[in-house]
Design a protein around this motif. Structure first.
Motif, PDB file in Angstrom:
ATOM      1  N   ASN A  42      54.768  30.332  39.445  1.00 21.63           N
ATOM      2  CA  ASN A  42      55.321  31.334  38.532  1.00 21.63           C
ATOM      3  C   ASN A  42      56.831  31.199  38.392  1.00 21.63           C
ATOM      4  OD1 ASN A  42      53.157  33.321  37.535  1.00 21.63           O
ATOM      5  ND2 ASN A  42      52.671  33.159  39.709  1.00 21.63           N
ATOM      6  N   LEU A  43      57.517  30.784  39.457  1.00 21.59           N
ATOM      7  CA  LEU A  43      58.958  30.511  39.338  1.00 21.59           C
ATOM      8  C   LEU A  43      59.212  29.342  38.384  1.00 21.59           C
ATOM      9  CD1 LEU A  43      60.333  30.904  42.987  1.00 21.59           C
ATOM     10  CD2 LEU A  43      60.815  32.360  41.007  1.00 21.59           C
ATOM     11  N   LEU A  44      58.312  28.349  38.406  1.00 20.05           N
ATOM     12  CA  LEU A  44      58.438  27.220  37.477  1.00 20.05           C
ATOM     13  C   LEU A  44      58.282  27.687  36.037  1.00 20.05           C
ATOM     14  CD1 LEU A  44      58.719  24.184  36.976  1.00 20.05           C
ATOM     15  CD2 LEU A  44      56.243  23.975  37.301  1.00 20.05           C
ATOM     16  N   ILE A  45      57.326  28.586  35.799  1.00 25.82           N
ATOM     17  CA  ILE A  45      57.144  29.149  34.457  1.00 25.82           C
ATOM     18  C   ILE A  45      58.429  29.839  33.992  1.00 25.82           C
ATOM     19  CG2 ILE A  45      55.943  30.936  33.134  1.00 25.82           C
ATOM     20  CD1 ILE A  45      54.118  28.651  33.564  1.00 25.82           C
ATOM     21  N   ILE A  46      59.019  30.659  34.857  1.00 23.51           N
ATOM     22  CA  ILE A  46      60.250  31.373  34.519  1.00 23.51           C
ATOM     23  C   ILE A  46      61.384  30.384  34.255  1.00 23.51           C
ATOM     24  CG2 ILE A  46      61.990  32.987  35.378  1.00 23.51           C
ATOM     25  CD1 ILE A  46      59.725  34.299  37.031  1.00 23.51           C
ATOM     26  N   LEU A  47      61.488  29.352  35.093  1.00 24.53           N
ATOM     27  CA  LEU A  47      62.547  28.354  34.943  1.00 24.53           C
ATOM     28  C   LEU A  47      62.413  27.601  33.622  1.00 24.53           C
ATOM     29  CD1 LEU A  47      64.935  26.817  36.236  1.00 24.53           C
ATOM     30  CD2 LEU A  47      63.256  25.251  37.236  1.00 24.53           C
ATOM     31  N   LEU A  48      61.216  27.178  33.286  1.00 28.92           N
ATOM     32  CA  LEU A  48      60.994  26.447  32.036  1.00 28.92           C
ATOM     33  C   LEU A  48      61.377  27.292  30.830  1.00 28.92           C
ATOM     34  CD1 LEU A  48      57.541  24.717  32.724  1.00 28.92           C
ATOM     35  CD2 LEU A  48      59.790  23.628  32.656  1.00 28.92           C
ATOM     36  N   PHE A  62      57.664  37.698  27.170  1.00 24.98           N
ATOM     37  CA  PHE A  62      56.679  38.492  27.906  1.00 24.98           C
ATOM     38  C   PHE A  62      56.003  37.659  29.007  1.00 24.98           C
ATOM     39  CE2 PHE A  62      56.501  40.801  23.704  1.00 24.98           C
ATOM     40  CZ  PHE A  62      57.191  41.920  24.159  1.00 24.98           C
ATOM     41  N   LEU A  63      55.786  36.384  28.726  1.00 24.89           N
ATOM     42  CA  LEU A  63      55.167  35.516  29.731  1.00 24.89           C
ATOM     43  C   LEU A  63      56.048  35.392  30.974  1.00 24.89           C
ATOM     44  CD1 LEU A  63      53.028  33.559  30.732  1.00 24.89           C
ATOM     45  CD2 LEU A  63      54.124  31.755  29.374  1.00 24.89           C
ATOM     46  N   SER A  64      57.360  35.283  30.779  1.00 23.85           N
ATOM     47  CA  SER A  64      58.260  35.177  31.929  1.00 23.85           C
ATOM     48  C   SER A  64      58.209  36.435  32.786  1.00 23.85           C
ATOM     49  CB  SER A  64      59.696  34.910  31.453  1.00 23.85           C
ATOM     50  OG  SER A  64      60.208  36.007  30.725  1.00 23.85           O
ATOM     51  N   HIS A  65      58.088  37.590  32.152  1.00 19.02           N
ATOM     52  CA  HIS A  65      57.988  38.837  32.909  1.00 19.02           C
ATOM     53  C   HIS A  65      56.615  38.984  33.558  1.00 19.02           C
ATOM     54  CE1 HIS A  65      61.824  40.830  32.055  1.00 19.02           C
ATOM     55  NE2 HIS A  65      61.800  40.159  30.917  1.00 19.02           N
ATOM     56  N   LEU A  66      55.577  38.440  32.919  1.00 19.36           N
ATOM     57  CA  LEU A  66      54.258  38.425  33.548  1.00 19.36           C
ATOM     58  C   LEU A  66      54.273  37.558  34.803  1.00 19.36           C
ATOM     59  CD1 LEU A  66      51.216  39.235  33.356  1.00 19.36           C
ATOM     60  CD2 LEU A  66      50.857  37.096  32.103  1.00 19.36           C
ATOM     61  N   ALA A  67      54.955  36.416  34.723  1.00 18.58           N
ATOM     62  CA  ALA A  67      55.076  35.530  35.883  1.00 18.58           C
ATOM     63  C   ALA A  67      55.829  36.220  37.019  1.00 18.58           C
ATOM     64  CB  ALA A  67      55.780  34.232  35.488  1.00 18.58           C
ATOM     65  N   ASN A 112      48.660  44.995  33.518  1.00 21.24           N
ATOM     66  CA  ASN A 112      47.791  45.499  32.454  1.00 21.24           C
ATOM     67  C   ASN A 112      48.555  45.663  31.150  1.00 21.24           C
ATOM     68  OD1 ASN A 112      44.890  46.458  33.226  1.00 21.24           O
ATOM     69  ND2 ASN A 112      46.128  46.924  35.022  1.00 21.24           N
ATOM     70  N   PHE A 113      49.693  46.322  31.212  1.00 21.83           N
ATOM     71  CA  PHE A 113      50.452  46.597  29.991  1.00 21.83           C
ATOM     72  C   PHE A 113      51.027  45.323  29.375  1.00 21.83           C
ATOM     73  CE2 PHE A 113      50.782  50.958  31.853  1.00 21.83           C
ATOM     74  CZ  PHE A 113      50.202  51.634  30.798  1.00 21.83           C
ATOM     75  N   LEU A 114      51.486  44.403  30.195  1.00 26.46           N
ATOM     76  CA  LEU A 114      52.046  43.156  29.658  1.00 26.46           C
ATOM     77  C   LEU A 114      50.974  42.330  28.954  1.00 26.46           C
ATOM     78  CD1 LEU A 114      54.578  41.931  32.382  1.00 26.46           C
ATOM     79  CD2 LEU A 114      55.079  42.800  30.097  1.00 26.46           C
ATOM     80  N   LEU A 115      49.772  42.296  29.494  1.00 26.64           N
ATOM     81  CA  LEU A 115      48.690  41.565  28.832  1.00 26.64           C
ATOM     82  C   LEU A 115      48.365  42.195  27.474  1.00 26.64           C
ATOM     83  CD1 LEU A 115      46.291  40.810  31.831  1.00 26.64           C
ATOM     84  CD2 LEU A 115      47.712  39.177  30.580  1.00 26.64           C
ATOM     85  N   LEU A 285      46.413  31.319  39.645  1.00 30.85           N
ATOM     86  CA  LEU A 285      45.858  30.490  38.572  1.00 30.85           C
ATOM     87  C   LEU A 285      46.604  30.636  37.249  1.00 30.85           C
ATOM     88  CD1 LEU A 285      41.999  30.845  39.131  1.00 30.85           C
ATOM     89  CD2 LEU A 285      43.490  28.958  39.790  1.00 30.85           C
ATOM     90  N   ASN A 286      47.274  31.766  37.044  1.00 33.04           N
ATOM     91  CA  ASN A 286      47.960  31.994  35.767  1.00 33.04           C
ATOM     92  C   ASN A 286      48.932  30.884  35.377  1.00 33.04           C
ATOM     93  OD1 ASN A 286      46.532  34.318  35.437  1.00 33.04           O
ATOM     94  ND2 ASN A 286      48.233  35.715  35.805  1.00 33.04           N
ATOM     95  N   PRO A 287      49.792  30.385  36.288  1.00 34.79           N
ATOM     96  CA  PRO A 287      50.702  29.290  35.897  1.00 34.79           C
ATOM     97  C   PRO A 287      49.963  28.035  35.466  1.00 34.79           C
ATOM     98  CG  PRO A 287      51.429  30.297  37.953  1.00 34.79           C
ATOM     99  CD  PRO A 287      50.073  30.849  37.659  1.00 34.79           C
ATOM    100  N   PHE A 288      48.840  27.721  36.135  1.00 28.74           N
ATOM    101  CA  PHE A 288      48.056  26.536  35.764  1.00 28.74           C
ATOM    102  C   PHE A 288      47.461  26.704  34.373  1.00 28.74           C
ATOM    103  CE2 PHE A 288      48.031  26.411  40.411  1.00 28.74           C
ATOM    104  CZ  PHE A 288      48.424  25.104  40.632  1.00 28.74           C
ATOM    105  N   ILE A 289      46.966  27.902  34.082  1.00 26.14           N
ATOM    106  CA  ILE A 289      46.357  28.150  32.770  1.00 26.14           C
ATOM    107  C   ILE A 289      47.389  27.982  31.663  1.00 26.14           C
ATOM    108  CG2 ILE A 289      45.309  29.920  31.305  1.00 26.14           C
ATOM    109  CD1 ILE A 289      43.999  31.052  33.846  1.00 26.14           C
TER     110      ILE A 289
END
Length: 313
Positions: A42-48, A62-67, A112-115, A285-289
């Protein structure tokens, strides 16, 4: 055991995962690896998203905040569980247990709310593409994010304040690996009818309203695609929504499994397995997806990898 305020107990005992003593090392290594994967992924997702200007869009905002939420959500329960495995000390202070319950409910609500917000973003992108930039402004994105945090905070605060008013008598053993609200209510020797009512109203609303918003958003997306059916349109919609749909299915699938295991009166072991899926496996699993099923994220990862190789040389 000494009395402390209204609780009647100074600490609780977490029974942890249903495993044999000889399996302790295997489970510790497994969950440590899963937790590190969750945090680093998830840190990689935020960094990217931070480094690639092409990802500075509402969807990836929103994805960065979900991560970030997934990191915090997993960190509420897993480190304590790992520490208990390592030290063989299953105790958790009364105040620590209440605090863990608060943050667990808080970050679960934000998820829940972010999704739901991300589903609305996909609805606007597909059904109103020409007005996307006008609708999904930076101000609206910040308001949606702040609203998610506020509602989740309010929900968690209500639950924990009511929980803190209860008395706990002799029994302080929680048959779980974290301070689960439902398990704590079963231990209380006070009247928990108000707590149960709040769970059925405010608690359920935090799950049902966002989930309903997701269903409505994707219902509108499906209707929009069916109005002008084409292979290109369907492929574009799948590429745009595929990752989010996978995360939604995984997230709410585990919630439903957890609910069914509790409502059907199944064993504590099955309840704990469902909770592990919800609190440990899903955030991992979320970062992989999003990395494997999202072309923009894959390209950003490739650019970052090439840049790292050039720097190394």
């Amino acid at each position: 055991m000494k009395r402390e305020n209204q609780s009647g107990v100074s600490e609780f005992l977490l029974l942890g995962l249903p495993m044999q003593p000889e399996q302790l090392g295997i489970f510790f290594t497994l969950f440590l690896g899963m937790y590190l994967t969750t945090v680093l992924g998830n840190l990689l997702i935020i960094l990217l998203i931070r480094l690639d200007p092409r990802l500075h869009t509402p969807m990836y905002f929103f994805l960065s905040h979900l991560a970030l939420t997934d990191i915090c959500f997993s960190s509420v329960t897993v480190p304590k569980m790992l520490m208990n495995m390592q030290t063989q000390d299953q105790s958790i202070p009364y105040a620590g247990c209440i605090t863990q319950t608060y943050f667990f409910i808080f970050f679960a609500g934000i998820d829940n709310f972010l999704l739901a917000v991300m589903a609305y973003d996909r609805y606007v992108a597909i059904c109103h593409p020409l007005h996307y930039a006008i609708i999904m402004t930076e101000e609206l994105c910040l308001c949606l994010l702040a609203g998610s945090w506020f509602l989740s905070c309010a929900s968690a605060l209500i639950h924990t304040l009511l929980l803190a008013q209860l008395s706990f008598c002799a029994d302080n053993i929680i048959p779980h690996f974290f301070c689960d609200l439902a398990a704590l209510l079963k231990l209380s020797c006070s009247d928990t009818s108000l707590n149960d009512l709040v769970i059925l109203t405010a608690g359920a609303a935090v799950v049902i309203f966002p989930f309903s918003g997701i269903l409505v958003s994707y219902g509108c997306i499906g209707f929009s695609i069916l109005k002008v059916p084409s292979t290109k349109g369907i492929c574009k919609a799948l590429s745009t929504c595929g990752s989010h749909l996978s995360v939604v299915s995984l997230f709410y699938g585990t919630i439903m499994a957890l609910y069914l295991s509790s409502s059907l009166g199944q064993s504590h072991e099955k309840d704990i397995i469902a909770s592990v899926m919800y609190t440990v496996v899903t955030p991992m699993l979320n970062p992989f997806i999003y990395s494997l099923r999202n072309r923009d994220m894959t390209m950003a990862l490739g650019i970052l990898s090439r840049s790292s190789n050039l720097v190394a040389k």
